[in-house]
Structure formats: structure tokens, C-alpha cells
Scaffold this motif. Sequence first.
Motif, PDB file in Angstrom:
ATOM      1  N   HIS A   3      37.252  22.727  52.923  1.00  0.00           N
ATOM      2  CA  HIS A   3      36.985  22.501  51.505  1.00  0.00           C
ATOM      3  C   HIS A   3      37.403  23.741  50.722  1.00  0.00           C
ATOM      4  O   HIS A   3      36.877  24.833  50.927  1.00  0.00           O
ATOM      5  CB  HIS A   3      35.497  22.211  51.291  1.00  0.00           C
ATOM      6  CG  HIS A   3      35.184  21.643  49.952  1.00  0.00           C
ATOM      7  ND1 HIS A   3      35.275  20.300  49.677  1.00  0.00           N
ATOM      8  CD2 HIS A   3      34.787  22.237  48.803  1.00  0.00           C
ATOM      9  CE1 HIS A   3      34.939  20.080  48.425  1.00  0.00           C
ATOM     10  NE2 HIS A   3      34.639  21.237  47.866  1.00  0.00           N
ATOM     11  N   SER A  60      26.679  20.681  41.326  1.00  0.00           N
ATOM     12  CA  SER A  60      28.081  20.925  41.698  1.00  0.00           C
ATOM     13  C   SER A  60      28.463  20.226  42.994  1.00  0.00           C
ATOM     14  O   SER A  60      29.650  20.084  43.316  1.00  0.00           O
ATOM     15  CB  SER A  60      28.344  22.425  41.842  1.00  0.00           C
ATOM     16  OG  SER A  60      27.843  22.927  43.078  1.00  0.00           O
ATOM     17  N   ARG A 101      27.030  23.765  51.232  1.00  0.00           N
ATOM     18  CA  ARG A 101      28.184  24.532  51.725  1.00  0.00           C
ATOM     19  C   ARG A 101      27.998  26.038  51.544  1.00  0.00           C
ATOM     20  O   ARG A 101      28.625  26.819  52.251  1.00  0.00           O
ATOM     21  CB  ARG A 101      29.460  24.090  51.005  1.00  0.00           C
ATOM     22  CG  ARG A 101      29.878  22.647  51.252  1.00  0.00           C
ATOM     23  CD  ARG A 101      31.271  22.398  50.683  1.00  0.00           C
ATOM     24  NE  ARG A 101      31.697  21.012  50.878  1.00  0.00           N
ATOM     25  CZ  ARG A 101      31.689  20.079  49.936  1.00  0.00           C
ATOM     26  NH1 ARG A 101      31.284  20.397  48.706  1.00  0.00           N
ATOM     27  NH2 ARG A 101      32.089  18.847  50.183  1.00  0.00           N
ATOM     28  N   GLU A 103      23.849  24.426  41.266  1.00  0.00           N
ATOM     29  CA  GLU A 103      24.443  24.315  42.598  1.00  0.00           C
ATOM     30  C   GLU A 103      24.295  22.899  43.136  1.00  0.00           C
ATOM     31  O   GLU A 103      25.225  22.331  43.737  1.00  0.00           O
ATOM     32  CB  GLU A 103      23.800  25.324  43.546  1.00  0.00           C
ATOM     33  CG  GLU A 103      24.633  25.669  44.753  1.00  0.00           C
ATOM     34  CD  GLU A 103      25.891  26.433  44.404  1.00  0.00           C
ATOM     35  OE1 GLU A 103      26.956  25.772  44.281  1.00  0.00           O
ATOM     36  OE2 GLU A 103      25.831  27.664  44.251  1.00  0.00           O
ATOM     37  N   ASP A 124      40.306  28.455  42.715  1.00  0.00           N
ATOM     38  CA  ASP A 124      39.619  27.206  42.997  1.00  0.00           C
ATOM     39  C   ASP A 124      40.399  26.074  42.321  1.00  0.00           C
ATOM     40  O   ASP A 124      40.601  26.105  41.105  1.00  0.00           O
ATOM     41  CB  ASP A 124      38.190  27.265  42.448  1.00  0.00           C
ATOM     42  CG  ASP A 124      37.351  26.085  42.883  1.00  0.00           C
ATOM     43  OD1 ASP A 124      37.820  24.935  42.734  1.00  0.00           O
ATOM     44  OD2 ASP A 124      36.216  26.288  43.344  1.00  0.00           O
ATOM     45  N   THR A 150      38.078  26.554  47.843  1.00  0.00           N
ATOM     46  CA  THR A 150      37.400  27.224  46.738  1.00  0.00           C
ATOM     47  C   THR A 150      38.255  28.423  46.340  1.00  0.00           C
ATOM     48  O   THR A 150      39.458  28.414  46.522  1.00  0.00           O
ATOM     49  CB  THR A 150      35.959  27.618  47.115  1.00  0.00           C
ATOM     50  OG1 THR A 150      35.342  28.208  45.966  1.00  0.00           O
ATOM     51  CG2 THR A 150      35.894  28.576  48.295  1.00  0.00           C
ATOM     52  N   PHE A 172      35.425  27.291  51.839  1.00  0.00           N
ATOM     53  CA  PHE A 172      34.058  27.441  52.313  1.00  0.00           C
ATOM     54  C   PHE A 172      34.087  27.677  53.818  1.00  0.00           C
ATOM     55  O   PHE A 172      34.767  26.953  54.555  1.00  0.00           O
ATOM     56  CB  PHE A 172      33.241  26.193  51.996  1.00  0.00           C
ATOM     57  CG  PHE A 172      32.906  26.027  50.535  1.00  0.00           C
ATOM     58  CD1 PHE A 172      31.700  26.472  50.036  1.00  0.00           C
ATOM     59  CD2 PHE A 172      33.810  25.419  49.680  1.00  0.00           C
ATOM     60  CE1 PHE A 172      31.386  26.317  48.692  1.00  0.00           C
ATOM     61  CE2 PHE A 172      33.512  25.250  48.332  1.00  0.00           C
ATOM     62  CZ  PHE A 172      32.298  25.710  47.836  1.00  0.00           C
ATOM     63  N   ASN A 184      27.777  21.424  45.982  1.00  0.00           N
ATOM     64  CA  ASN A 184      28.104  22.408  47.020  1.00  0.00           C
ATOM     65  C   ASN A 184      26.885  23.112  47.607  1.00  0.00           C
ATOM     66  O   ASN A 184      27.028  24.096  48.334  1.00  0.00           O
ATOM     67  CB  ASN A 184      29.061  23.460  46.448  1.00  0.00           C
ATOM     68  CG  ASN A 184      30.447  22.897  46.206  1.00  0.00           C
ATOM     69  OD1 ASN A 184      31.046  22.303  47.106  1.00  0.00           O
ATOM     70  ND2 ASN A 184      30.955  23.068  45.000  1.00  0.00           N
ATOM     71  N   HIS A 191      33.072  29.843  43.981  1.00  0.00           N
ATOM     72  CA  HIS A 191      32.281  29.853  45.217  1.00  0.00           C
ATOM     73  C   HIS A 191      32.805  30.816  46.284  1.00  0.00           C
ATOM     74  O   HIS A 191      32.058  31.227  47.164  1.00  0.00           O
ATOM     75  CB  HIS A 191      32.201  28.441  45.805  1.00  0.00           C
ATOM     76  CG  HIS A 191      31.221  27.554  45.107  1.00  0.00           C
ATOM     77  ND1 HIS A 191      31.585  26.741  44.051  1.00  0.00           N
ATOM     78  CD2 HIS A 191      29.895  27.362  45.295  1.00  0.00           C
ATOM     79  CE1 HIS A 191      30.518  26.065  43.635  1.00  0.00           C
ATOM     80  NE2 HIS A 191      29.481  26.433  44.368  1.00  0.00           N
TER      81      HIS A 191
END
Length: 231
Positions: free
Chosen positions: A20, A170, A175, A167, A56, A22, A15, A172, A106
Amino acid sequence: MKQKILVVETNVANFAGTTHLTGLWLGESAEFVSVVEAAGWEVAYVTPNGGYVPLDPRSMKDTYVNEITMKTYLKHDYQTLGLSRTLTPTQIDPKEYAAIYFTGGHGVMFDFPDNQALAELTKTIYTNGGYVCSVCHGIAGLLNVKLTADNYLIAGKKVTGFTTSEELLSGNSKRVPFLNEKVATIHGAEFVKERPFKCFVVQDGQLITGQNPESPKAVAEKLLDNLNSQN
């Protein structure tokens, strides 16, 4: 008849502005590929920059890797052509493809929406009578595609993708750079959905879109139904 399908994947591993991780959600590529290859279709893989596709880490957990995903993932051609040596958009001749399919994860939120080369491929395949497909976050690749200067591809069409509720669930939502459901609606689409994390696919003409990671197999089957009806 064209016998090739173009699968679009991400080059983004994290991200933006964070550590983080993905990337590509593995099942959203592998399940789709398994179904269309079993039906005799040739698959090519493209990313915005070509080359390596990060996965991911969450998509590699036992919870999300089914037998179909693992079987595809272990194939040498998939690991090399699909995950290590993907093509760039400039290496693709859109006239060769009956469909284009945008995978999710993502990572795509950061390198799909504003990539003009991918948008041009999508537009050309669509205007040549081909199908434009996506699953989950992959709809990000369709949001900004325009058929003309004032006409979004998705305008006036029923579409689905990873919802705002999904979303939030999840973890995130803070983010991501935008919410797919919100932008799709702003750009004139009729965004339809099922309950969170239930398989759901909607078709509107040449557009076939799936809601979430439970939907890639159903997207592939819907696409094949349409392609087979042309024979």
C-alpha cells in the motif's frame, strides 16, 4: 537574524509490510514552502536518508492539489532540491535555522519517530531559540524528542496533529505503527483538536503544530507572525 527554515520530509514509499503506497503528502510541504518563500525565507530540505522523496499518490489527486500546491510543485528548485536531492541530517548545521518544520503523509510514521539525527537537530534548533513546527502526521517527528534524559520536548505543551478520529476516517488506522494522538498524550502533551479535517493550528511557546492536511498554510502564517515579531 537567521533567514533559513528547515523542511523535513520522508523517504518512505509504502506502509511497512504491505504494498500500500504512501509517502509525503504534497500539499503539506508545498503550501508551507510557498508561504515562507513568498515572505523572503530561504528553505532547505532534509530527509532521514537524504535524496528522493516519494509522494503519496492520493495527495496528487485534483481534490487535494490547489493552485498554491501546483505552483510550488512545478518549480524546478522544488522538484530537485525538495523532492529529489534532499540533504541528510549530517549535512545540516542547525545554527543556521530559525525554524524546523516536519511535513506529514503516512510515510513519516515509519522514519521520523526514532531518527536520532533529526531529534538532535530539533533539540538544537529549539534550545537555540528557534521554532519547532509540524503538520498532520509530521508530529510523529516530535513525539520522541527529548530535551533531557527524562524530559520530552512536548511534555506539558499544547500540541495537535492527525487525530485518532481522522486516522479512522482515512482508513489507515490498522496500517500505522501507532496513533499520534495517543503517543503524544502518553509523553505528557496536552493534545488539542478541532473537528476532523478542519484547519486548526495551536502554538505553545516555540512549538507550532497543525492538525491535518488543511493546516500547512496556517502553520506557515503563524510561524511568520512569530518570526516577524522578532525583527
